[in-house]
Design a protein around this motif. Structure first.
Motif, short mmCIF file in Angstrom:
data_model
loop_
_atom_site.label_atom_id
_atom_site.label_comp_id
_atom_site.label_asym_id
_atom_site.label_seq_id
_atom_site.Cartn_x
_atom_site.Cartn_y
_atom_site.Cartn_z
N PRO A 177 30.25 33.48 41.67
CA PRO A 177 31.24 33.08 40.66
C PRO A 177 30.95 31.68 40.15
O PRO A 177 30.31 30.87 40.82
CB PRO A 177 32.56 33.13 41.44
CG PRO A 177 32.16 32.84 42.85
CD PRO A 177 30.81 33.47 43.04
N PRO A 223 28.34 35.04 37.08
CA PRO A 223 28.69 33.92 36.20
C PRO A 223 28.03 32.59 36.52
O PRO A 223 27.74 31.80 35.62
CB PRO A 223 30.21 33.83 36.33
CG PRO A 223 30.63 35.24 36.62
CD PRO A 223 29.56 35.76 37.54
N THR A 283 26.85 42.72 37.23
CA THR A 283 27.55 41.69 36.47
C THR A 283 29.06 41.68 36.71
O THR A 283 29.83 41.34 35.81
CB THR A 283 27.25 41.85 34.96
OG1 THR A 283 27.44 43.22 34.57
CG2 THR A 283 25.84 41.43 34.66
N HIS A 284 29.50 42.01 37.91
CA HIS A 284 30.89 41.73 38.25
C HIS A 284 31.07 40.22 38.34
O HIS A 284 30.14 39.48 38.66
CB HIS A 284 31.28 42.42 39.56
CG HIS A 284 31.70 43.84 39.36
ND1 HIS A 284 31.62 44.79 40.35
CD2 HIS A 284 32.21 44.48 38.26
CE1 HIS A 284 32.08 45.95 39.89
NE2 HIS A 284 32.43 45.78 38.63
N ARG A 285 32.29 39.76 38.09
CA ARG A 285 32.54 38.32 37.93
C ARG A 285 32.34 37.51 39.20
O ARG A 285 32.29 36.28 39.14
CB ARG A 285 33.95 38.09 37.38
CG ARG A 285 34.10 38.46 35.90
CD ARG A 285 35.37 37.87 35.31
NE ARG A 285 36.56 38.38 35.96
CZ ARG A 285 37.32 39.35 35.47
NH1 ARG A 285 36.97 39.94 34.34
NH2 ARG A 285 38.40 39.74 36.10
N ASP A 286 32.24 38.17 40.33
CA ASP A 286 31.97 37.41 41.56
C ASP A 286 30.48 37.32 41.86
O ASP A 286 30.10 36.78 42.89
CB ASP A 286 32.72 38.01 42.76
CG ASP A 286 32.31 39.44 43.06
OD1 ASP A 286 32.18 40.23 42.10
OD2 ASP A 286 32.14 39.78 44.24
N ASP A 311 31.30 40.39 33.76
CA ASP A 311 30.92 39.10 33.19
C ASP A 311 30.23 39.39 31.87
O ASP A 311 29.03 39.67 31.82
CB ASP A 311 29.99 38.38 34.17
CG ASP A 311 29.35 37.15 33.58
OD1 ASP A 311 29.87 36.63 32.56
OD2 ASP A 311 28.32 36.70 34.12
#
Length: 287
Positions: A52, A84, A78-81, A116
């Motif tokens: 993150p 990014p 591309t999950h937000r954890d 993301d």
């Protein structure tokens, strides 16, 4: 070399002669103790899943690689954890961002593991693509299911696999339709069963030292869930909410929505295989 069941956030920890990890301070019901960023190699290194966009985590990665050169920033999905922090890390080091493809679809699940959408890789990697440095090679292994763009990265010098969220060291992965697909997830698990990796380094939880055993149990778990759904529908037509109440009695309420999405992913897969059908949000066994 050390290994801890509960690593400390923002502290670099050697878990293999070629691998270090830094834990982001983002614990939650979906991330366990947080997202683990892995650093591969020495001198010229790769960073996998920068995590993150938390300034203290980016600073911890930079401190862990002080005096070294980051030559690649890789993202499993591309999950937000997960992705990014690639942006500020690339800005600070000049390293290229590579790995999974972007996802343009919006995630309407409302869960914290949303996409993301600012992720913009310099290089999209596909099955078999590699990046290397002194004493290490990372090979992309396509493992869609948790997300459509999920990649694992094999490290042949260690007979290891960075398994992202596809195989975690603490829980099964959530599969969130429509981007996440249960059929693809199970097929990707089958794919890993055919490999000979000796250790997995997941993004959440400790290294998996008996990976084939874990993958086999995960496949069994999904088959059991599918069988449970079919048994419930054999009793009567039901909504997802009704099935979740039966299947996940006593579940942490914060995870109820995720459980419902997992059941929905199974139902969509069963529908595609002609086993069930749906009308007005009520699911039935196919005639």
């Amino acid at each position: 070399m050390t290994e801890s069941a509960h690593p400390s956030p923002l502290v670099v920890e050697a878990i293999h002669p070629l691998v270090r990890r830094v834990l982001a301070h983002n614990p939650s019901p979906f991330t366990y103790t947080g997202t683990q960023t892995h650093i591969v190699g020495h001198g010229e290194v790769a960073v996998i899943d920068p995590g993150p966009d938390l300034p203290d985590h980016v600073d911890a990665i930079l401190a862990a690689t002080a005096g070294e050169r980051i030559v690649a920033i890789l993202c499993t999905h591309t999950h937000r954890d997960h992705s990014p922090a690639a942006r500020p890390l690339a800005a600070a080091t000049g390293a290229p961002v590579m790995g999974c493809a972007p996802i343009m679809a919006r995630d309407g699940s409302g869960l914290e593991a949303g996409f993301d959408h600012s992720y913009a890789p310099d290089r999209v990697m596909v099955e078999g693509d590699t990046v290397s440095g002194p004493g290490w090679t990372l090979e992309a292994i396509a493992t869609p299911g948790h997300t459509s763009n999920h990649l694992c990265f094999a490290l042949p010098e260690a007979r290891a696999l960075f398994s992202g969220d596809h195989v975690m060291g603490w829980s099964t992965s959530v599969v969130i339709p429509p981007d996440g697909r249960m059929g693809a997830y199970v097929a990707s698990l089958d794919k890993l069963m055919g490999r000979e990796d000796e250790i997995y380094f997941p993004a959440h939880g400790d290294p998996v030292t008996r990976p084939q055993r874990l993958v086999r149990s995960m496949l069994g778990h999904r088959k059991q869930r599918e069988a449970q759904i079919l048994r419930l529908l054999d009793e009567k037509p039901q909504s997802v909410e009704q099935m979740v109440a039966t299947m996940y009695a006593g579940l942490d309420p914060r995870l109820t929505k995720a459980a419902g999405l997992s059941v929905l992913a199974h139902l969509i897969d069963l529908d595609e295989r002609g086993r069930v059908s749906v009308a007005d949000a009520i699911w039935t066994l196919a005639a």
